[in-house]
Design an enzyme around this catalytic site. Structure first.
Site, PDB file in Angstrom:
ATOM      1  CE  LYS A  18      -3.802  -2.335   2.507  1.00  0.00           C
ATOM      2  NZ  LYS A  18      -4.711  -2.257   3.678  1.00  0.00           N
ATOM      3  CE1 TYR A  58      -9.262  -2.886   1.078  1.00  0.00           C
ATOM      4  CE2 TYR A  58      -8.693  -0.749   0.166  1.00  0.00           C
ATOM      5  CZ  TYR A  58      -8.333  -1.899   0.830  1.00  0.00           C
ATOM      6  OH  TYR A  58      -7.038  -2.080   1.248  1.00  0.00           O
ATOM      7  CG  ASN A 130      -3.429  -2.838   7.107  1.00  0.00           C
ATOM      8  OD1 ASN A 130      -3.343  -2.364   5.973  1.00  0.00           O
ATOM      9  ND2 ASN A 130      -4.512  -3.484   7.527  1.00  0.00           N
ATOM     10  CG  HIS A 133      -5.100  -6.403  -0.181  1.00  0.00           C
ATOM     11  ND1 HIS A 133      -6.293  -6.480   0.496  1.00  0.00           N
ATOM     12  CD2 HIS A 133      -5.180  -7.294  -1.213  1.00  0.00           C
ATOM     13  CE1 HIS A 133      -7.077  -7.365  -0.107  1.00  0.00           C
ATOM     14  NE2 HIS A 133      -6.418  -7.884  -1.146  1.00  0.00           N
ATOM     15  CD  GLU A 144      -8.717  -9.288  -3.122  1.00  0.00           C
ATOM     16  OE1 GLU A 144      -9.404  -8.980  -2.133  1.00  0.00           O
ATOM     17  OE2 GLU A 144      -7.577  -9.785  -3.009  1.00  0.00           O
TER      18      GLU A 144
END
Ligand code: IDP
Ligand code: MG
Length: 175
Positions: A18, A58, A130, A133, A144
């Site tokens: 990310k 998402y 975080n 992913h 995805e």
């Protein structure tokens, strides 16, 4: 013959480093940690995430109070870094192996030796930054991977594909 462990459940999983991971120069550290899984990389690229891609990725969280912040975060709007590194890893039990090494969703609850435990944080606005992913199930992985990659960008034939003839397609070339 060396013991190769219990095999026979070859999976693929989508990994995103990310924008906070890229901004903090953690790409190498994260890839090193992932290499402990002994999985193989079958696709990788750096992506500038559009609002549409962020929302589709998402979509399962669209009713959550943090959804808007989350789609801003994955687009890099919190980090002055409009880049995400997307990869597909493949191998035996790939989904579980990568989830384990990534750590719990909440970085404060993640094992400190996991990627999220070591490098993640919660912002003052409550966003879980975080750094990584990882797909959570085979069906999510397929959804995805198809969202982030075209068939040509992956070095093996994962899913059925088709040739489509398109007229008047404009492509960008080097001038
Ligand atoms: P996962 O990334 O561990 O699969 P998901 O529930 O799919 O967890 O959530 C996607 C992302 O949304 C998380 O990685 C995290 O960045 C963010 N997120 C999830 N739950 C929360 C929350 O309760 N507060 C703030 N951010 C959250
Ligand atoms: Mg998830």
């Amino acid at each position: 013959m060396p013991n190769q462990g219990k095999s026979g459940n070859i999976e693929q999983t989508l990994i995103l480093i990310k924008p906070d991971g890229l901004k903090k120069s953690l790409t190498g550290n994260i890839l090193s940690k992932l290499s402990e899984t002994k999985l193989i990389i079958i696709a990788s690229k750096v992506v500038c995430v559009s609002p549409d891609l962020a929302e589709k990725h998402y979509t399962h969280l669209k009713d959550k109070p943090f959804f808007q912040e989350l789609v801003e975060y994955i687009q890099g709007n919190h980090h002055d870094c409009k880049r995400v590194m997307a990869l597909v890893y493949q191998g035996d039990n790939a989904i579980e192996k990568v989830r384990k090494i990534s750590g719990a969703t909440n970085p404060e609850e993640a094992d400190p030796t996991s990627i999220r435990g070591a490098y993640g944080r919660i912002t003052t606005k409550g966003v879980y930054e975080n750094v990584i992913h990882a797909s959570s199930s085979p069906s999510e992985a397929e959804r995805e991977i198809k969202l982030w990659f075209t068939p040509e960008e992956i070095v093996s034939d994962l899913y059925p594909s088709k040739m489509v003839a398109r007229e008047k397609v404009e492509v960008l070339e080097w001038a």
